[in-house]
Design a protein around this motif. Sequence first.
Motif, PDB file in Angstrom:
ATOM      1  N   ALA A  11      -1.045   2.269   7.037  1.00 42.84           N
ATOM      2  CA  ALA A  11      -0.774   3.708   6.972  1.00 42.84           C
ATOM      3  C   ALA A  11       0.570   3.978   6.322  1.00 42.84           C
ATOM      4  CB  ALA A  11      -0.815   4.316   8.375  1.00 42.84           C
ATOM      5  N   ILE A  12       0.698   5.200   5.831  1.00 42.72           N
ATOM      6  CA  ILE A  12       1.961   5.697   5.291  1.00 42.72           C
ATOM      7  C   ILE A  12       2.146   7.132   5.763  1.00 42.72           C
ATOM      8  CG2 ILE A  12       0.809   6.320   3.132  1.00 42.72           C
ATOM      9  CD1 ILE A  12       3.493   6.112   1.705  1.00 42.72           C
ATOM     10  N   LEU A  13       3.359   7.452   6.177  1.00 44.41           N
ATOM     11  CA  LEU A  13       3.713   8.819   6.559  1.00 44.41           C
ATOM     12  C   LEU A  13       4.850   9.275   5.662  1.00 44.41           C
ATOM     13  CD1 LEU A  13       3.552  11.289   8.468  1.00 44.41           C
ATOM     14  CD2 LEU A  13       5.251  10.124   9.921  1.00 44.41           C
ATOM     15  N   ASN A  34       3.793  13.871  -9.780  1.00 45.34           N
ATOM     16  CA  ASN A  34       4.686  15.028  -9.694  1.00 45.34           C
ATOM     17  C   ASN A  34       4.459  15.872  -8.440  1.00 45.34           C
ATOM     18  OD1 ASN A  34       6.904  16.246 -10.792  1.00 45.34           O
ATOM     19  ND2 ASN A  34       5.772  17.572 -12.198  1.00 45.34           N
ATOM     20  N   PHE A  35       4.183  15.203  -7.306  1.00 43.10           N
ATOM     21  CA  PHE A  35       4.053  15.930  -6.045  1.00 43.10           C
ATOM     22  C   PHE A  35       5.358  15.930  -5.248  1.00 43.10           C
ATOM     23  CE2 PHE A  35      -0.504  15.270  -6.802  1.00 43.10           C
ATOM     24  CZ  PHE A  35      -0.973  16.552  -6.542  1.00 43.10           C
ATOM     25  N   SER A  36       6.388  15.330  -5.789  1.00 40.78           N
ATOM     26  CA  SER A  36       7.737  15.332  -5.203  1.00 40.78           C
ATOM     27  C   SER A  36       7.775  14.866  -3.753  1.00 40.78           C
ATOM     28  CB  SER A  36       8.341  16.750  -5.301  1.00 40.78           C
ATOM     29  OG  SER A  36       8.360  17.193  -6.619  1.00 40.78           O
ATOM     30  N   PRO A  37       7.248  13.667  -3.464  1.00 39.56           N
ATOM     31  CA  PRO A  37       7.328  13.181  -2.082  1.00 39.56           C
ATOM     32  C   PRO A  37       8.764  12.819  -1.709  1.00 39.56           C
ATOM     33  CG  PRO A  37       6.525  11.446  -3.525  1.00 39.56           C
ATOM     34  CD  PRO A  37       6.608  12.682  -4.367  1.00 39.56           C
ATOM     35  N   GLU A  38       9.107  13.065  -0.466  1.00 43.98           N
ATOM     36  CA  GLU A  38      10.436  12.682   0.015  1.00 43.98           C
ATOM     37  C   GLU A  38      10.334  11.311   0.701  1.00 43.98           C
ATOM     38  OE1 GLU A  38      12.261  15.940   2.110  1.00 43.98           O
ATOM     39  OE2 GLU A  38      11.901  17.341   0.455  1.00 43.98           O
ATOM     40  N   SER A  39      11.114  11.051   1.701  1.00 46.82           N
ATOM     41  CA  SER A  39      11.146   9.713   2.309  1.00 46.82           C
ATOM     42  C   SER A  39       9.805   9.373   2.971  1.00 46.82           C
ATOM     43  CB  SER A  39      12.261   9.642   3.348  1.00 46.82           C
ATOM     44  OG  SER A  39      12.029  10.575   4.388  1.00 46.82           O
ATOM     45  N   TYR A  40       9.559   8.059   3.088  1.00 44.08           N
ATOM     46  CA  TYR A  40       8.302   7.655   3.717  1.00 44.08           C
ATOM     47  C   TYR A  40       8.532   6.508   4.684  1.00 44.08           C
ATOM     48  CZ  TYR A  40       7.944   3.437   0.769  1.00 44.08           C
ATOM     49  OH  TYR A  40       8.154   2.219   0.171  1.00 44.08           O
ATOM     50  N   PHE A  42       0.848  -1.198   0.000  1.00 41.96           N
ATOM     51  CA  PHE A  42       0.000   0.000   0.000  1.00 41.96           C
ATOM     52  C   PHE A  42       0.881   1.245   0.000  1.00 41.96           C
ATOM     53  CE2 PHE A  42      -2.134   3.287   2.711  1.00 41.96           C
ATOM     54  CZ  PHE A  42      -2.986   3.763   1.714  1.00 41.96           C
ATOM     55  N   ALA A  43       1.890   1.258   0.865  1.00 41.13           N
ATOM     56  CA  ALA A  43       2.783   2.414   0.935  1.00 41.13           C
ATOM     57  C   ALA A  43       3.563   2.592  -0.369  1.00 41.13           C
ATOM     58  CB  ALA A  43       3.734   2.269   2.118  1.00 41.13           C
ATOM     59  N   GLN A  44       4.089   1.503  -0.903  1.00 43.26           N
ATOM     60  CA  GLN A  44       4.842   1.588  -2.164  1.00 43.26           C
ATOM     61  C   GLN A  44       3.965   2.088  -3.297  1.00 43.26           C
ATOM     62  OE1 GLN A  44       6.388  -2.371  -2.695  1.00 43.26           O
ATOM     63  NE2 GLN A  44       7.812  -2.208  -0.984  1.00 43.26           N
ATOM     64  N   ASN A  45       2.736   1.572  -3.363  1.00 45.79           N
ATOM     65  CA  ASN A  45       1.832   1.975  -4.442  1.00 45.79           C
ATOM     66  C   ASN A  45       1.485   3.453  -4.360  1.00 45.79           C
ATOM     67  OD1 ASN A  45       1.796  -0.709  -5.182  1.00 45.79           O
ATOM     68  ND2 ASN A  45      -0.225  -1.134  -4.342  1.00 45.79           N
ATOM     69  N   LEU A  46       1.158   3.912  -3.156  1.00 45.82           N
ATOM     70  CA  LEU A  46       0.771   5.321  -3.009  1.00 45.82           C
ATOM     71  C   LEU A  46       1.967   6.236  -3.248  1.00 45.82           C
ATOM     72  CD1 LEU A  46      -1.336   7.426  -2.429  1.00 45.82           C
ATOM     73  CD2 LEU A  46      -0.947   7.101   0.025  1.00 45.82           C
ATOM     74  N   TYR A  47       3.115   5.854  -2.733  1.00 42.63           N
ATOM     75  CA  TYR A  47       4.322   6.662  -2.925  1.00 42.63           C
ATOM     76  C   TYR A  47       4.664   6.786  -4.412  1.00 42.63           C
ATOM     77  CZ  TYR A  47       9.125   8.320  -2.193  1.00 42.63           C
ATOM     78  OH  TYR A  47      10.287   9.054  -2.204  1.00 42.63           O
TER      79      TYR A  47
END
Length: 689
Positions: A56-58, A40-46, A28-33
Amino acid sequence: MAQHDALLVEIGTEELPPKLLKSLGEQFAQNLYAGLIDANFSPESYQWFASPRRLAILISRIADTQPDSEIEKRGPAVSAAFDEDGNPTKAALGWARGNGIDIADAQRLKTDKGEWLLHKAEIKGKGLESEIESLITAALNKLPIPKPMRWADFDHQFIRPVHTLCVMFGSQVIPASLFGISSSKTIRGHRFHGNATFDLTHATEYENTLINHYVVASFSRRVDTIKSALEKRANALNLIADYSTALLEEIASLVEWPKVMQASFEEKFLEVPKEALIYTMKDDQKYVPLLGDDGVLSNIFLFVSNIDSKNPDAVISGNEKVIRPRLADAEFFFNTDKKHSLESRIEKLETVLFQKRLGTLKDKAIRLQNLAGEIAEQTNADKTDAMRAGLLCKADLMSEMVMEFPEVQGVMGKYYAQHDGESEAVADAIEAQYLPRFAGDALPQSTVGLCVSLADKLDTLVGIFGIGQRPKGDKDPFALRRAAIGTLRLIVESQHNLDLTTLVETAAAQYPKGTLEDNTTDVVDFILTRFGAMLHDEGNANDTIQAVAIRRPTQPLDFVARVRALEAFRAHEAADALFAANKRVANILSKNKVDSDAAVNSALFELDQEKALHSHMVERQERLQHNVASRDYSASLEALAELRAPIDAFFDDVMVMADDDAVKQNRLALLSQLRAMFLSVADISVMAK
C-alpha cells in the motif's frame, strides 16, 4: 477547481515472498508516486506499507484533477503551406488534420525568420479517477517479480493471487479495476484476529484502523517493534540477541501482529558447534539465538509469533518441537563426522569437480597446499602449517554436516581439525580460508590464515581466467570480483609487501602445463581495477586514483602509498600549477617523437631558463630516486614541487619548437626527463583542471 485530499492505494494479496516484501513495498510506492508526479497530479509526501498480505501507499495530499494546460504546435512555413493560388498544400492539410482543426482555423506565428502556421489549444486537465487505474497498473508492471503466477481461471498475473483492491481519495472510493477486482473500501484484517474484513472510512485512517484489527501495516514499524521486543527479552535474561538486519526484516515480512516469545532446547545440543545450531535456527526457522557476553550460545532462544495466543505455552511447545529434530540432525552429523579425520576425506575430494577443465577439488587442495607454502615464504609465516592447512581446507566439504548445512563450511573444518589433533594454527587457517566473505567482513587473524585465504582466491582467479571465463556484465558465477577485492584487502590491511604479478605467476605455476592460457597480465589488471572503487570509498578522488593507476604499481601497498601521498599533495600551493604543467608537457611529447633514453646536451642550451630547469632537475634527481625507492612519496612530491618556479619560467620564456632541430630535440629530451621524474610517482597530468 481541483480538490485536494489524501490518496490510499492498497493491493490485498495472499502471503507475499518474505525475502522480496520490503523491495516490493518500496518500489510499488516509488513507482506510483513517480507516475503521479509525471501525470502532473502534484502529490505531496507519501508513506509506503508492506505486510505479508498487502502492499500500500498513502499520499498525504494530492489533487483530484490535473491543471489545465495550453499547447502550441507550429506547422509548416506559410510559404510552403499554400500554393500560388492560395490553396493549402498537402503538408498544410495533413498538419491541420493531425491537430483536429480546419486549415482556416490555424493562427500565424511571425518571427524575424519568417511566418509559420500555428495551432494553440487549451487542454482540459484529466481527473485522477480516469487515470489512477492505468497508473497503478504501470507501477505494478515495473515491480521486480521473478516468477509471476496465475490463479483460478484468470489470465491475470502477479507474484501472488490478489483478493482486494482499495483506492480511496479522502473518504471516497475511486472506481478502478485490477486483476478482475473492483476497488472498494474493504480492507482485510488479520488472518486469525479481529474481523476478517472491514470498511475504511477515510484514507488517512488506514494505518491506525488496521492496528485496531491486529495488523501493523508499516514495515519499518514492525521491524522496530520486533527489534525492541527482542532486546527487552534478551536484556531481561542477561543475554545478547544474535540477529542481523536481514534476519530482522525477513521475520518482519512473515508476521502482521508480531509477538516475541521465548523457548528453549535441551542443553545436550550445546555440545554441537554453535555455528551449526545458529545456522539452522536462523536460516531454517527464523529464530533468534541468544549468546552470553563471552559469545557462548544459550539453550534459550526467541521467536516471533504472528498471533497473540490465549495459550502461549502451546505456541512455545510447538516451536520447541519444530526445532528439536533439526538440532538432533546437527548432533547426529557432528558425531558421525568425528569418526573420520579430515585427512581421510581428501581422497573423496577426487569425486567432486572444481571445474571440468581445472580438475577436482582434490587437485585444488594440492595446488592450495603448494601455493599457501609459497606465500608463507613471502610473509614469514610457518610454511609447514600453511601447507597443511592448504591441503586440508576443502576436506570438510565431504562431511555430513557441511553437506546438510553448506553455510558452515570452513567453520566445521576448524572443529574437525581440532578434534583430529591438528595445530591451532592449521585449524584457524581452515576457518579463515573464506575470509573476507563480504564487504566489511573480518580478515584472518593469523598469517597462516592469510596465506591460505590468499591461495584460495588466487587459485580461483588464475584458473577461471586461464580458461577464458572472466566475468561478463553482471554474471560472475565464480565470484571473481569478490575474490579480487578480498585479495586486495588481505594484502593491504595485513601490511604485507606482496607483489600481485609474483603471486599470480606463482598461482599459475601450480596448474599442469598447458591447462591455462598465459593470463598473468589480465588477472593482475582485473585485481587492480577493483582498487578504484575501494580507494574511492575511502574518500580519494577518482583522478588521484587514475593518476596512480596509469603507472600500474603491482604491489598493493605501494599503490595505496602513492594514492595517499598524492591525495595529500592536492592541498599544496604548487599542486595545480604542476598538474597543468605536466598536462602541457604530456601534450607536447604526445605530438613529437622523443627517444626516452635521449640524453640532454647542456651545450645546446641557449637560454638561462632551460639551463636553470635542467640544473634544478639534476639537483633533485638523486633525492627523488631515494625517496621513491623508500616509498616516501610525500617527500618525492615535495622535491618535485620545488621545480615549480623553474618550470613556469621555462614555459614563459623558452620556445620548445625551436627552428634549430638539434636545439628542439634537446628541449624535448629535457621535457621527457622532467615527465619521467613526475611519472616516478604518478601521472599527475590527468589531474589538471
